[in-house]
Write a protein that holds these residues in place. Structure first.
Motif, PDB file in Angstrom:
ATOM      1  N   ASP A  12       4.352  -5.961   1.714  1.00 42.59           N
ATOM      2  CA  ASP A  12       4.428  -4.917   0.700  1.00 42.59           C
ATOM      3  C   ASP A  12       3.735  -5.361  -0.588  1.00 42.59           C
ATOM      4  OD1 ASP A  12       6.097  -2.248   0.068  1.00 42.59           O
ATOM      5  OD2 ASP A  12       6.114  -3.541  -1.701  1.00 42.59           O
ATOM      6  N   TYR A  13       3.038  -4.412  -1.216  1.00 36.44           N
ATOM      7  CA  TYR A  13       2.228  -4.762  -2.395  1.00 36.44           C
ATOM      8  C   TYR A  13       3.077  -5.241  -3.569  1.00 36.44           C
ATOM      9  CZ  TYR A  13       3.470  -0.238  -4.490  1.00 36.44           C
ATOM     10  OH  TYR A  13       4.162   0.831  -5.020  1.00 36.44           O
ATOM     11  N   ASN A  14       4.388  -4.980  -3.549  1.00 38.37           N
ATOM     12  CA  ASN A  14       5.251  -5.446  -4.639  1.00 38.37           C
ATOM     13  C   ASN A  14       5.672  -6.903  -4.470  1.00 38.37           C
ATOM     14  OD1 ASN A  14       5.626  -3.042  -6.306  1.00 38.37           O
ATOM     15  ND2 ASN A  14       6.599  -2.169  -4.492  1.00 38.37           N
ATOM     16  N   LYS A  16       5.196 -10.842  -4.214  1.00 41.15           N
ATOM     17  CA  LYS A  16       4.275 -11.883  -4.665  1.00 41.15           C
ATOM     18  C   LYS A  16       4.248 -12.991  -3.619  1.00 41.15           C
ATOM     19  CE  LYS A  16       3.155 -14.943  -8.544  1.00 41.15           C
ATOM     20  NZ  LYS A  16       3.563 -15.423  -9.896  1.00 41.15           N
ATOM     21  N   SER A  34       5.047  -3.286   4.919  1.00 43.40           N
ATOM     22  CA  SER A  34       4.819  -1.850   4.721  1.00 43.40           C
ATOM     23  C   SER A  34       3.473  -1.464   5.315  1.00 43.40           C
ATOM     24  CB  SER A  34       4.840  -1.499   3.226  1.00 43.40           C
ATOM     25  OG  SER A  34       6.047  -1.864   2.609  1.00 43.40           O
ATOM     26  N   ASN A  36      -0.243  -0.618   4.873  1.00 43.05           N
ATOM     27  CA  ASN A  36      -1.253  -0.931   3.872  1.00 43.05           C
ATOM     28  C   ASN A  36      -1.493   0.288   2.976  1.00 43.05           C
ATOM     29  OD1 ASN A  36      -3.539  -2.451   2.743  1.00 43.05           O
ATOM     30  ND2 ASN A  36      -4.797  -0.961   3.844  1.00 43.05           N
ATOM     31  N   PRO A  37      -1.485   0.145   1.650  1.00 39.21           N
ATOM     32  CA  PRO A  37      -1.606   1.308   0.749  1.00 39.21           C
ATOM     33  C   PRO A  37      -2.820   2.194   1.025  1.00 39.21           C
ATOM     34  CG  PRO A  37      -0.963  -0.635  -0.496  1.00 39.21           C
ATOM     35  CD  PRO A  37      -1.246  -1.102   0.895  1.00 39.21           C
ATOM     36  N   SER A 119      -7.681  -3.747   3.740  1.00 37.78           N
ATOM     37  CA  SER A 119      -6.258  -4.082   3.717  1.00 37.78           C
ATOM     38  C   SER A 119      -6.014  -5.042   2.561  1.00 37.78           C
ATOM     39  CB  SER A 119      -5.833  -4.732   5.036  1.00 37.78           C
ATOM     40  OG  SER A 119      -6.567  -5.924   5.261  1.00 37.78           O
ATOM     41  N   ILE A 120      -4.806  -5.025   2.019  1.00 42.41           N
ATOM     42  CA  ILE A 120      -4.531  -5.830   0.829  1.00 42.41           C
ATOM     43  C   ILE A 120      -4.208  -7.279   1.176  1.00 42.41           C
ATOM     44  CG2 ILE A 120      -3.766  -3.838  -0.517  1.00 42.41           C
ATOM     45  CD1 ILE A 120      -0.869  -4.768  -0.020  1.00 42.41           C
ATOM     46  N   ASP A 121      -4.198  -7.635   2.470  1.00 39.90           N
ATOM     47  CA  ASP A 121      -3.981  -9.040   2.818  1.00 39.90           C
ATOM     48  C   ASP A 121      -5.314  -9.781   2.953  1.00 39.90           C
ATOM     49  OD1 ASP A 121      -4.693  -7.679   5.109  1.00 39.90           O
ATOM     50  OD2 ASP A 121      -2.966  -8.332   6.293  1.00 39.90           O
ATOM     51  N   ASP A 123      -8.426  -8.253   2.569  1.00 37.26           N
ATOM     52  CA  ASP A 123      -9.412  -7.686   1.629  1.00 37.26           C
ATOM     53  C   ASP A 123     -10.846  -7.780   2.161  1.00 37.26           C
ATOM     54  OD1 ASP A 123      -8.029  -6.516  -0.442  1.00 37.26           O
ATOM     55  OD2 ASP A 123      -7.853  -8.351  -1.605  1.00 37.26           O
TER      56      ASP A 123
END
Length: 250
Positions: A12-14, A16, A34, A36-37, A119-121, A123
């Motif tokens: 989840d992007y929240n 850290k 979650s 991916n946004p 994806s935010i992992d 990138d």
């Protein structure tokens, strides 16, 4: 028209994240996962197209272990009609994922494939482009607006100089940017309905995909800590520091 949406399960992007103690990876044990946004935006856009009667069916697909079924159910609660899991316990690189998605595209023959731009992992920002190449379909990346017609789709995309509009013949591949839409929240009734929607499982091995990694991670470390800023008392002092300390002005 049938729309296929690829989604990814990520931390989840929240949350850290931190490197593991051995510096070989990222410590994600017990971290919340979650969709991916950017993938949420892709799901939302597909559902909106269906609600506008421009699509008949929305299918979501994800590549991964059984844990991805949680995110697939969430996507169905958001409005997707059915889901496909390409099952594997391996950590796949973008090319292997694109090959798996290409096999699903060949089976389903969707008129439109929508993916998050990255994806935010990892990138990487590679899977959508690779999928377009593998399926020989036109692509529109970084989409901030979509207009679907009978035989084509108008894609407004964000580029360095502003906005660019492309006309792509269907079937096509689209990757979404942040400003395309604002994803909805799943309602409790829809969450309950999603539990009864069909979810098919296909083993990665059945698709004949070469999933061997081509990249070796040698080290993972946290970004360097930024130095604290300072306050200046006057414009003259600011100019002096920019000129003599930062040396960013002459």
């Amino acid at each position: 028209m049938k729309i296929l949406v690829a989604i990814k399960r990520v931390v989840d992007y929240n949350v850290k994240v931190r490197p593991t103690s051995d510096g070989k990876g990222v410590d994600i044990a017990n971290a919340k996962k979650s969709i991916n946004p950017f993938c949420e935006i892709a799901v939302e856009e597909a559902v909106r197209l269906k609600e506008a009667k421009q699509a008949d069916e929305v299918i979501v697909v994800s590549v991964g272990a059984d844990a991805v079924q949680e995110q697939l159910r969430t996507a169905m609660a958001l409005g997707a009609d059915r889901a496909i899991q390409v099952k594997t316990d391996a950590e796949l690189e973008p090319l292997a994922i694109a090959k798996a998605l290409a096999a699903i595209v060949e089976q389903e023959q969707p008129g439109l494939v929508i993916l998050g731009k990255q994806s935010i992992d990892g990138d990487n920002n590679q899977t959508g482009q690779m999928l377009a190449a593998l399926t020989n379909r036109p692509q529109g990346t970084f989409a901030s607006e979509l207009v679907v017609n009978d035989n084509d789709v108008q894609v407004t995309r964000e580029v360095d100089g502003g906005l660019q509009t492309l006309s792509l013949s269907l079937p096509a591949i689209i990757t979404t940017d942040l400003r395309l839409n604002e994803p909805r929240y799943a309602s409790l009734p829809n969450i309950m309905k999603a539990k009864r929607k069909p979810l098919a499982v296909t083993e990665l091995s059945e698709l004949g995909i070469d999933a061997e990694p081509k990249v070796v991670i040698t080290a993972v470390e946290a970004p360097a800590q930024r130095k604290a800023g300072i306050k200046v008392e006057s414009v003259a002092e600011l100019v002096d520091k920019l000129k003599n300390e930062a040396k960013v002005i002459a």
